[in-house]
Each structure stands twice: as C-alpha cells, then as structure tokens.
Design a protein around this motif. Structure first.
Motif, PDB file in Angstrom:
ATOM      1  N   MET A   1       0.841  -1.192   0.000  1.00 55.93           N
ATOM      2  CA  MET A   1       0.000   0.000   0.000  1.00 55.93           C
ATOM      3  C   MET A   1       0.877   1.243   0.000  1.00 55.93           C
ATOM      4  SD  MET A   1      -3.175   0.842   2.397  1.00 55.93           S
ATOM      5  CE  MET A   1      -3.681   2.494   2.692  1.00 55.93           C
ATOM      6  N   GLN A   2       0.461   2.261  -0.745  1.00 60.09           N
ATOM      7  CA  GLN A   2       1.225   3.484  -0.825  1.00 60.09           C
ATOM      8  C   GLN A   2       1.037   4.310   0.441  1.00 60.09           C
ATOM      9  OE1 GLN A   2      -0.422   4.733  -4.691  1.00 60.09           O
ATOM     10  NE2 GLN A   2       1.715   5.020  -5.275  1.00 60.09           N
ATOM     11  N   SER A   3       2.040   5.140   0.731  1.00 60.28           N
ATOM     12  CA  SER A   3       1.969   5.996   1.908  1.00 60.28           C
ATOM     13  C   SER A   3       1.370   7.347   1.538  1.00 60.28           C
ATOM     14  CB  SER A   3       3.379   6.208   2.463  1.00 60.28           C
ATOM     15  OG  SER A   3       4.139   6.997   1.560  1.00 60.28           O
ATOM     16  N   GLY A   4       1.022   8.121   2.574  1.00 64.79           N
ATOM     17  CA  GLY A   4       0.509   9.465   2.346  1.00 64.79           C
ATOM     18  C   GLY A   4       1.490  10.311   1.558  1.00 64.79           C
ATOM     19  N   LYS A   5       2.786  10.152   1.841  1.00 62.67           N
ATOM     20  CA  LYS A   5       3.800  10.926   1.128  1.00 62.67           C
ATOM     21  C   LYS A   5       3.801  10.592  -0.354  1.00 62.67           C
ATOM     22  CE  LYS A   5       8.707  12.079   0.831  1.00 62.67           C
ATOM     23  NZ  LYS A   5       8.605  12.262  -0.585  1.00 62.67           N
ATOM     24  N   SER A   6       3.656   9.321  -0.699  1.00 64.34           N
ATOM     25  CA  SER A   6       3.660   8.959  -2.116  1.00 64.34           C
ATOM     26  C   SER A   6       2.413   9.489  -2.827  1.00 64.34           C
ATOM     27  CB  SER A   6       3.809   7.450  -2.317  1.00 64.34           C
ATOM     28  OG  SER A   6       2.723   6.756  -1.780  1.00 64.34           O
ATOM     29  N   PHE A   7       1.265   9.530  -2.128  1.00 65.06           N
ATOM     30  CA  PHE A   7       0.071  10.137  -2.709  1.00 65.06           C
ATOM     31  C   PHE A   7       0.308  11.638  -2.925  1.00 65.06           C
ATOM     32  CE2 PHE A   7      -2.378   6.557  -0.609  1.00 65.06           C
ATOM     33  CZ  PHE A   7      -2.670   5.910  -1.795  1.00 65.06           C
ATOM     34  N   GLU A   8       0.943  12.277  -1.947  1.00 66.18           N
ATOM     35  CA  GLU A   8       1.265  13.706  -2.082  1.00 66.18           C
ATOM     36  C   GLU A   8       2.225  13.941  -3.246  1.00 66.18           C
ATOM     37  OE1 GLU A   8       2.647  15.126   1.706  1.00 66.18           O
ATOM     38  OE2 GLU A   8       0.780  14.533   2.690  1.00 66.18           O
ATOM     39  N   ASP A   9       3.188  13.051  -3.422  1.00 70.07           N
ATOM     40  CA  ASP A   9       4.127  13.172  -4.545  1.00 70.07           C
ATOM     41  C   ASP A   9       3.382  13.107  -5.884  1.00 70.07           C
ATOM     42  OD1 ASP A   9       6.305  13.325  -2.809  1.00 70.07           O
ATOM     43  OD2 ASP A   9       6.829  11.201  -3.029  1.00 70.07           O
ATOM     44  N   ILE A  10       2.436  12.184  -5.989  1.00 73.13           N
ATOM     45  CA  ILE A  10       1.640  12.042  -7.216  1.00 73.13           C
ATOM     46  C   ILE A  10       0.823  13.314  -7.450  1.00 73.13           C
ATOM     47  CG2 ILE A  10      -0.317  10.810  -8.261  1.00 73.13           C
ATOM     48  CD1 ILE A  10       0.752   8.279  -6.723  1.00 73.13           C
ATOM     49  N   ALA A  11       0.180  13.806  -6.392  1.00 77.06           N
ATOM     50  CA  ALA A  11      -0.644  15.012  -6.511  1.00 77.06           C
ATOM     51  C   ALA A  11       0.207  16.223  -6.895  1.00 77.06           C
ATOM     52  CB  ALA A  11      -1.380  15.282  -5.197  1.00 77.06           C
ATOM     53  N   LEU A  12       1.369  16.350  -6.273  1.00 75.57           N
ATOM     54  CA  LEU A  12       2.248  17.484  -6.574  1.00 75.57           C
ATOM     55  C   LEU A  12       2.734  17.426  -8.014  1.00 75.57           C
ATOM     56  CD1 LEU A  12       3.711  20.026  -5.726  1.00 75.57           C
ATOM     57  CD2 LEU A  12       5.541  18.575  -4.798  1.00 75.57           C
ATOM     58  N   LYS A  50      -6.042  12.845  -0.553  1.00 78.37           N
ATOM     59  CA  LYS A  50      -6.604  11.629   0.031  1.00 78.37           C
ATOM     60  C   LYS A  50      -6.359  10.461  -0.917  1.00 78.37           C
ATOM     61  CE  LYS A  50      -8.479  12.973   3.857  1.00 78.37           C
ATOM     62  NZ  LYS A  50      -7.935  12.519   5.127  1.00 78.37           N
ATOM     63  N   GLY A  51      -5.981   9.361  -0.353  1.00 78.77           N
ATOM     64  CA  GLY A  51      -5.775   8.161  -1.151  1.00 78.77           C
ATOM     65  C   GLY A  51      -6.281   6.938  -0.420  1.00 78.77           C
ATOM     66  N   SER A  52      -6.704   5.973  -1.186  1.00 80.41           N
ATOM     67  CA  SER A  52      -7.223   4.744  -0.599  1.00 80.41           C
ATOM     68  C   SER A  52      -7.263   3.647  -1.649  1.00 80.41           C
ATOM     69  CB  SER A  52      -8.631   4.981  -0.057  1.00 80.41           C
ATOM     70  OG  SER A  52      -9.171   3.775   0.424  1.00 80.41           O
ATOM     71  N   ARG A  53      -7.007   2.451  -1.214  1.00 83.93           N
ATOM     72  CA  ARG A  53      -7.109   1.319  -2.144  1.00 83.93           C
ATOM     73  C   ARG A  53      -8.545   0.850  -2.309  1.00 83.93           C
ATOM     74  NH1 ARG A  53      -2.850  -2.912  -0.040  1.00 83.93           N
ATOM     75  NH2 ARG A  53      -4.494  -4.244  -0.807  1.00 83.93           N
ATOM     76  N   TYR A  54      -9.353   0.997  -1.261  1.00 84.17           N
ATOM     77  CA  TYR A  54     -10.673   0.372  -1.277  1.00 84.17           C
ATOM     78  C   TYR A  54     -11.845   1.357  -1.252  1.00 84.17           C
ATOM     79  CZ  TYR A  54      -7.710  -3.524  -0.047  1.00 84.17           C
ATOM     80  OH  TYR A  54      -6.712  -4.454  -0.034  1.00 84.17           O
ATOM     81  N   LEU A  55     -11.741   2.413  -0.484  1.00 84.10           N
ATOM     82  CA  LEU A  55     -12.859   3.340  -0.321  1.00 84.10           C
ATOM     83  C   LEU A  55     -12.691   4.545  -1.225  1.00 84.10           C
ATOM     84  CD1 LEU A  55     -12.957   3.387   3.575  1.00 84.10           C
ATOM     85  CD2 LEU A  55     -14.413   2.059   2.051  1.00 84.10           C
ATOM     86  N   ASN A  56     -13.780   5.222  -1.488  1.00 78.25           N
ATOM     87  CA  ASN A  56     -13.707   6.473  -2.202  1.00 78.25           C
ATOM     88  C   ASN A  56     -13.055   7.483  -1.258  1.00 78.25           C
ATOM     89  OD1 ASN A  56     -14.092   8.923  -3.426  1.00 78.25           O
ATOM     90  ND2 ASN A  56     -16.257   8.621  -3.830  1.00 78.25           N
ATOM     91  N   PRO A  57     -11.871   8.004  -1.575  1.00 74.35           N
ATOM     92  CA  PRO A  57     -11.156   8.878  -0.641  1.00 74.35           C
ATOM     93  C   PRO A  57     -11.937  10.128  -0.233  1.00 74.35           C
ATOM     94  CG  PRO A  57      -9.727   8.194  -2.427  1.00 74.35           C
ATOM     95  CD  PRO A  57     -11.113   7.733  -2.780  1.00 74.35           C
ATOM     96  N   ILE A  58     -12.770  10.667  -1.092  1.00 77.89           N
ATOM     97  CA  ILE A  58     -13.506  11.879  -0.745  1.00 77.89           C
ATOM     98  C   ILE A  58     -14.473  11.628   0.408  1.00 77.89           C
ATOM     99  CG2 ILE A  58     -15.383  11.618  -2.426  1.00 77.89           C
ATOM    100  CD1 ILE A  58     -13.683  14.898  -1.400  1.00 77.89           C
ATOM    101  N   GLU A  59     -14.920  10.397   0.566  1.00 73.84           N
ATOM    102  CA  GLU A  59     -15.833  10.069   1.658  1.00 73.84           C
ATOM    103  C   GLU A  59     -15.159  10.185   3.018  1.00 73.84           C
ATOM    104  OE1 GLU A  59     -17.248   6.204   0.617  1.00 73.84           O
ATOM    105  OE2 GLU A  59     -18.586   6.975  -0.924  1.00 73.84           O
ATOM    106  N   ARG A  60     -13.838  10.267   3.042  1.00 71.22           N
ATOM    107  CA  ARG A  60     -13.105  10.363   4.300  1.00 71.22           C
ATOM    108  C   ARG A  60     -12.935  11.812   4.768  1.00 71.22           C
ATOM    109  NH1 ARG A  60      -8.092   7.172   2.683  1.00 71.22           N
ATOM    110  NH2 ARG A  60      -7.224   8.364   4.389  1.00 71.22           N
ATOM    111  N   ILE A  61     -13.525  12.762   4.057  1.00 75.87           N
ATOM    112  CA  ILE A  61     -13.444  14.168   4.457  1.00 75.87           C
ATOM    113  C   ILE A  61     -14.807  14.592   4.965  1.00 75.87           C
ATOM    114  CG2 ILE A  61     -12.992  16.524   3.705  1.00 75.87           C
ATOM    115  CD1 ILE A  61     -11.128  15.357   1.597  1.00 75.87           C
ATOM    116  N   GLY A  62     -14.918  14.687   6.270  1.00 71.75           N
ATOM    117  CA  GLY A  62     -16.189  15.076   6.881  1.00 71.75           C
ATOM    118  C   GLY A  62     -16.153  16.524   7.350  1.00 71.75           C
TER     119      GLY A  62
END
Length: 107
Positions: A1-12, A50-62
């Motif tokens: 599984m990717q880390s938060g930093k790797s998701f940030e790298d992709i986004a950047l 936000k990143g996730s393998r299984y859930l829609n990541p946007i659902e994790r922002i409340g």
C-alpha cells in the motif's frame, strides 16, 4: 500500500504539470496539517490529498476535517498574508486514478 507521502508526490507532480508552483508542503498547525499549498498565478490553493485502495477517498473528508482545514488555512494566512484569491481543493487518488475537486465549499 502506498503511503501518504507517495500520494502527495503524485498530486504534486500532477499540479506542477498543470502549471502550479509549490509554496509549502505539510504545513502543520495546532488543528492539523495542510498537505500542499500551491500557487497558480495570483491564486493560492490549499490542497488536501486523500488516497485509498478500497474506499472512495472523498468520503473520508467530513465536517470536522473541513473545519480543521479551514482553521489551518486561517493560521497559515495569519502568518503569511496573501492578497489574492484563495481556494481549497481536494485531490483524490485511488486505484481508478486521480480526481481533482476544485473550490470545495467551506462556509
């Protein structure tokens, strides 16, 4: 599984390829953290990644997360005044790809 930093790298990388410039990464304050702060001309954009393998990541922002992000934005701006437009975006990365939600409502 990717880390938060790797998701940030992709986004950047995505943002930079679209013409955004990095201002700050992982701005921390008492209420949390803003993953990326980027500039596009005079526009200052605060980005939650936000990143996730299984859930829609946007659902994790409340509501609580949005409240904390707004507080962090206010704290950043109190230390780093900006006189142009400001926007909050969310970049979601999943197995299906990347989606960029611009101008999240933060009332």
């Amino acid at each position: 599984m990717q880390s938060g930093k790797s998701f940030e790298d992709i986004a950047l990388s995505y943002l930079q390829s679209a013409g955004y410039t990095l201002v700050c990464r992982n701005f921390r304050c008492q209420d949390g953290e803003i993953d990326l702060i980027v500039r596009y001309g005079e526009l200052l954009v605060f980005v939650e990644v936000k990143g996730s393998r299984y859930l829609n990541p946007i659902e994790r922002i409340g509501r609580r997360k949005l409240k904390n992000l707004v507080s962090c934005i206010e704290q950043y701006l109190s230390k780093n005044p900006h006189y142009g437009d400001v926007r909050l975006d969310v970049i979601c990365i999943s197995a299906k790809g990347l989606s960029h939600l611009r101008g999240i409502e933060i009332d």
